[in-house]
Motif scaffolding. Structure first.
Motif, mmCIF file in Angstrom:
data_model
loop_
_atom_site.group_PDB
_atom_site.id
_atom_site.type_symbol
_atom_site.label_atom_id
_atom_site.label_comp_id
_atom_site.label_asym_id
_atom_site.label_seq_id
_atom_site.Cartn_x
_atom_site.Cartn_y
_atom_site.Cartn_z
ATOM 1 N N ALA A 20 39.549 97.372 -18.296
ATOM 2 C CA ALA A 20 40.160 96.478 -17.309
ATOM 3 C C ALA A 20 40.545 97.247 -16.052
ATOM 4 O O ALA A 20 40.391 96.750 -14.930
ATOM 5 C CB ALA A 20 41.385 95.791 -17.909
ATOM 6 N N ALA A 21 41.049 98.456 -16.227
ATOM 7 C CA ALA A 21 41.452 99.264 -15.078
ATOM 8 C C ALA A 21 40.267 99.589 -14.178
ATOM 9 O O ALA A 21 40.374 99.534 -12.950
ATOM 10 C CB ALA A 21 42.118 100.550 -15.554
ATOM 11 N N ARG A 22 39.145 99.909 -14.785
ATOM 12 C CA ARG A 22 37.954 100.209 -13.987
ATOM 13 C C ARG A 22 37.515 98.987 -13.185
ATOM 14 O O ARG A 22 37.148 99.090 -12.007
ATOM 15 C CB ARG A 22 36.827 100.684 -14.899
ATOM 16 N N GLY A 23 37.572 97.809 -13.829
ATOM 17 C CA GLY A 23 37.212 96.589 -13.115
ATOM 18 C C GLY A 23 38.157 96.287 -11.973
ATOM 19 O O GLY A 23 37.734 95.898 -10.877
ATOM 20 N N LEU A 24 39.457 96.473 -12.206
ATOM 21 C CA LEU A 24 40.443 96.251 -11.146
ATOM 22 C C LEU A 24 40.245 97.224 -9.995
ATOM 23 O O LEU A 24 40.365 96.854 -8.822
ATOM 24 C CB LEU A 24 41.853 96.404 -11.718
ATOM 25 N N ALA A 25 39.954 98.478 -10.321
ATOM 26 C CA ALA A 25 39.743 99.481 -9.280
ATOM 27 C C ALA A 25 38.597 99.085 -8.372
ATOM 28 O O ALA A 25 38.677 99.202 -7.139
ATOM 29 C CB ALA A 25 39.489 100.850 -9.909
ATOM 30 N N ARG A 26 37.512 98.590 -8.970
ATOM 31 C CA ARG A 26 36.370 98.157 -8.159
ATOM 32 C C ARG A 26 36.692 96.894 -7.368
ATOM 33 O O ARG A 26 36.347 96.786 -6.194
ATOM 34 C CB ARG A 26 35.151 97.928 -9.059
ATOM 35 N N GLU A 27 37.355 95.938 -8.008
ATOM 36 C CA GLU A 27 37.642 94.660 -7.357
ATOM 37 C C GLU A 27 38.616 94.814 -6.194
ATOM 38 O O GLU A 27 38.437 94.209 -5.129
ATOM 39 C CB GLU A 27 38.222 93.683 -8.382
ATOM 40 N N LEU A 28 39.648 95.620 -6.398
ATOM 41 C CA LEU A 28 40.685 95.767 -5.380
ATOM 42 C C LEU A 28 40.437 96.954 -4.458
ATOM 43 O O LEU A 28 41.110 97.089 -3.436
ATOM 44 C CB LEU A 28 42.054 95.931 -6.054
ATOM 45 N N GLY A 29 39.501 97.817 -4.825
ATOM 46 C CA GLY A 29 39.247 99.002 -4.010
ATOM 47 C C GLY A 29 40.407 99.963 -4.021
ATOM 48 O O GLY A 29 40.740 100.565 -2.989
ATOM 49 N N ILE A 70 48.244 96.017 -17.122
ATOM 50 C CA ILE A 70 46.909 96.198 -16.538
ATOM 51 C C ILE A 70 45.913 95.231 -17.177
ATOM 52 O O ILE A 70 45.065 94.649 -16.490
ATOM 53 C CB ILE A 70 46.443 97.659 -16.696
ATOM 54 N N LEU A 71 46.017 95.024 -18.482
ATOM 55 C CA LEU A 71 45.152 94.044 -19.138
ATOM 56 C C LEU A 71 45.389 92.652 -18.566
ATOM 57 O O LEU A 71 44.447 91.894 -18.307
ATOM 58 C CB LEU A 71 45.405 94.042 -20.646
ATOM 59 N N SER A 72 46.642 92.308 -18.345
ATOM 60 C CA SER A 72 46.958 91.003 -17.767
ATOM 61 C C SER A 72 46.412 90.895 -16.348
ATOM 62 O O SER A 72 45.830 89.867 -15.971
ATOM 63 C CB SER A 72 48.470 90.777 -17.768
ATOM 64 N N MET A 73 46.593 91.944 -15.567
ATOM 65 C CA MET A 73 46.082 91.943 -14.194
ATOM 66 C C MET A 73 44.568 91.782 -14.182
ATOM 67 O O MET A 73 43.986 91.204 -13.268
ATOM 68 C CB MET A 73 46.475 93.230 -13.473
ATOM 69 N N GLY A 74 43.911 92.300 -15.195
ATOM 70 C CA GLY A 74 42.467 92.186 -15.287
ATOM 71 C C GLY A 74 42.001 90.876 -15.876
ATOM 72 O O GLY A 74 40.803 90.683 -16.100
ATOM 73 N N GLY A 75 42.924 89.974 -16.156
ATOM 74 C CA GLY A 75 42.563 88.669 -16.684
ATOM 75 C C GLY A 75 42.324 88.660 -18.181
ATOM 76 O O GLY A 75 41.748 87.721 -18.720
ATOM 77 N N LEU A 76 42.794 89.719 -18.862
ATOM 78 C CA LEU A 76 42.612 89.804 -20.303
ATOM 79 C C LEU A 76 43.922 89.514 -21.012
ATOM 80 O O LEU A 76 44.990 89.514 -20.414
ATOM 81 C CB LEU A 76 42.106 91.207 -20.679
ATOM 82 N N ALA A 77 43.858 89.287 -22.310
ATOM 83 C CA ALA A 77 45.053 88.965 -23.085
ATOM 84 C C ALA A 77 45.741 90.253 -23.495
ATOM 85 O O ALA A 77 45.373 90.897 -24.468
ATOM 86 C CB ALA A 77 44.679 88.142 -24.323
ATOM 87 N N GLY A 78 46.751 90.633 -22.740
ATOM 88 C CA GLY A 78 47.414 91.904 -23.007
ATOM 89 C C GLY A 78 48.620 91.808 -23.906
ATOM 90 O O GLY A 78 49.137 92.822 -24.366
ATOM 91 N N GLY A 79 49.125 90.612 -24.151
ATOM 92 C CA GLY A 79 50.279 90.487 -25.040
ATOM 93 C C GLY A 79 51.533 91.102 -24.481
ATOM 94 O O GLY A 79 52.288 91.764 -25.194
ATOM 95 N N THR A 80 51.805 90.900 -23.180
ATOM 96 C CA THR A 80 53.004 91.473 -22.577
ATOM 97 C C THR A 80 54.246 90.910 -23.250
ATOM 98 O O THR A 80 54.367 89.726 -23.470
ATOM 99 C CB THR A 80 53.046 91.168 -21.073
ATOM 100 N N ARG A 81 55.187 91.789 -23.547
ATOM 101 C CA ARG A 81 56.450 91.401 -24.165
ATOM 102 C C ARG A 81 57.569 91.857 -23.244
ATOM 103 O O ARG A 81 57.954 93.013 -23.223
ATOM 104 C CB ARG A 81 56.579 92.087 -25.524
ATOM 105 N N GLY A 82 58.062 90.920 -22.394
ATOM 106 C CA GLY A 82 59.041 91.313 -21.388
ATOM 107 C C GLY A 82 58.392 92.277 -20.427
ATOM 108 O O GLY A 82 57.349 91.998 -19.855
#
Length: 277
Positions: free
Chosen positions: A157-166, A132-144
């Motif tokens: 980030a989730a709140r921002g994505l919810a508003r952006e994507l509806g 979700i952090l990555s989807m929001g354009g933030l550095a989430g440090g995904t490992r696999g």
């Protein structure tokens, strides 16, 4: 948008609706989890179909009650199939759940997500905190496909994505957070760390959300109900597995048993939920 206060009884009624109506959930999901996801849907009372061929994917969406897209094991034909299915689902106005497995891990994976979002927004986006952090354009440090961030850290980030994507955004983790574009936010605190040691449990959460969204018209409430169900089932399944002196291999069976056999009393007794003002 529903404004009623959520409680265990309301969420239980959604599980009963899944069991009574057996919604058909069309999943284009990853090869690692396909079998477990299908069995999880069957155990909870839904009907799974796993079809990704271009020649039939639109027709399959045409008879489905919900669509689940999971990018875990990507390749170009599957991305195209997801786009075809997504367009058909949006035309039919059936709920779509997107699971951005491993978002941020590779440029190819991120580009696939861009292409899907350009096709249309999902009804529900469910991932771990790093995704979700990555989807929001933030550095989430995904490992696999695993998360290196805690779910609480991804709420902004989730709140921002919810508003952006509806759409509804669900962050799964030790605490699950479910938010929507209107500002509603629930935290669920069930489950057990052992659930992270069985592949497909997180992906099954996305599949279950599809089933619940097929019978509950409020996708935020449907997501809360699905995650609450899986969290309580997982908690009980781990306890029963440990009591038998067994490990995570047995846990897979106990999880499926729990999805089928969960009763109202155990659900209400175990549910740990905070609905934020």
């Amino acid at each position: 948008m529903s404004k009623e206060k959520l409680d265990a009884e309301a969420l239980w009624s959604d599980l009963e609706a899944v069991r009574e109506r057996a919604p058909l959930v069309h999943s284009i999901t990853n090869l690692v989890v396909m079998n477990f996801n299908a069995n999880a849907l069957l155990a909870v009372g839904a009907s799974p179909v796993m079809a990704h061929a271009h020649e039939e994917v639109r027709e399959m969406v045409g008879i489905a009650d919900a669509l689940v897209l999971n990018i875990g094991t990507l390749e170009p034909d599957w991305i195209r199939a997801m786009q075809l299915a997504l367009r058909s689902a949006l035309t039919r106005a059936i709920p779509v759940v997107l699971d951005p497995v491993g978002a941020g891990a590779t440029p190819y994976r991120d580009q696939a997500l861009v292409e899907l979002l350009e096709t249309g927004s999902p009804t529900v986006l469910r991932g771990n905190a790093s995704e979700i952090l990555s989807m929001g354009g933030l550095a989430g440090g995904t490992r696999g496909v695993d998360s290196s961030a805690v779910s609480d850290a991804a709420v902004f980030a989730a709140r921002g994505l919810a508003r952006e994507l509806g759409c509804v955004v669900c962050i799964s983790g030790a605490d699950d957070h479910i938010v929507d574009a209107g500002g509603r936010h629930v935290t669920l605190s069930n489950g057990h760390p052992w659930m992270t040691r069985v592949t497909g449990v997180g992906c099954s959460a996305s599949a279950l959300i599809g089933a619940f969204a097929a019978v509950q018209p409020d996708p935020w409430r449907a997501t809360v109900a699905a995650m609450a169900c899986l969290g309580v089932v997982g908690e009980l399944a781990v306890e029963r597995t440990q009591a038998a002196g067994a490990g995570v291999g047995r846990l897979q069976i106990k999880l499926l048993d729990g999805l089928q056999l969960l009763d109202r009393e155990a659900f209400a007794e175990r549910l740990t939920m905070i609905e934020h003002a």
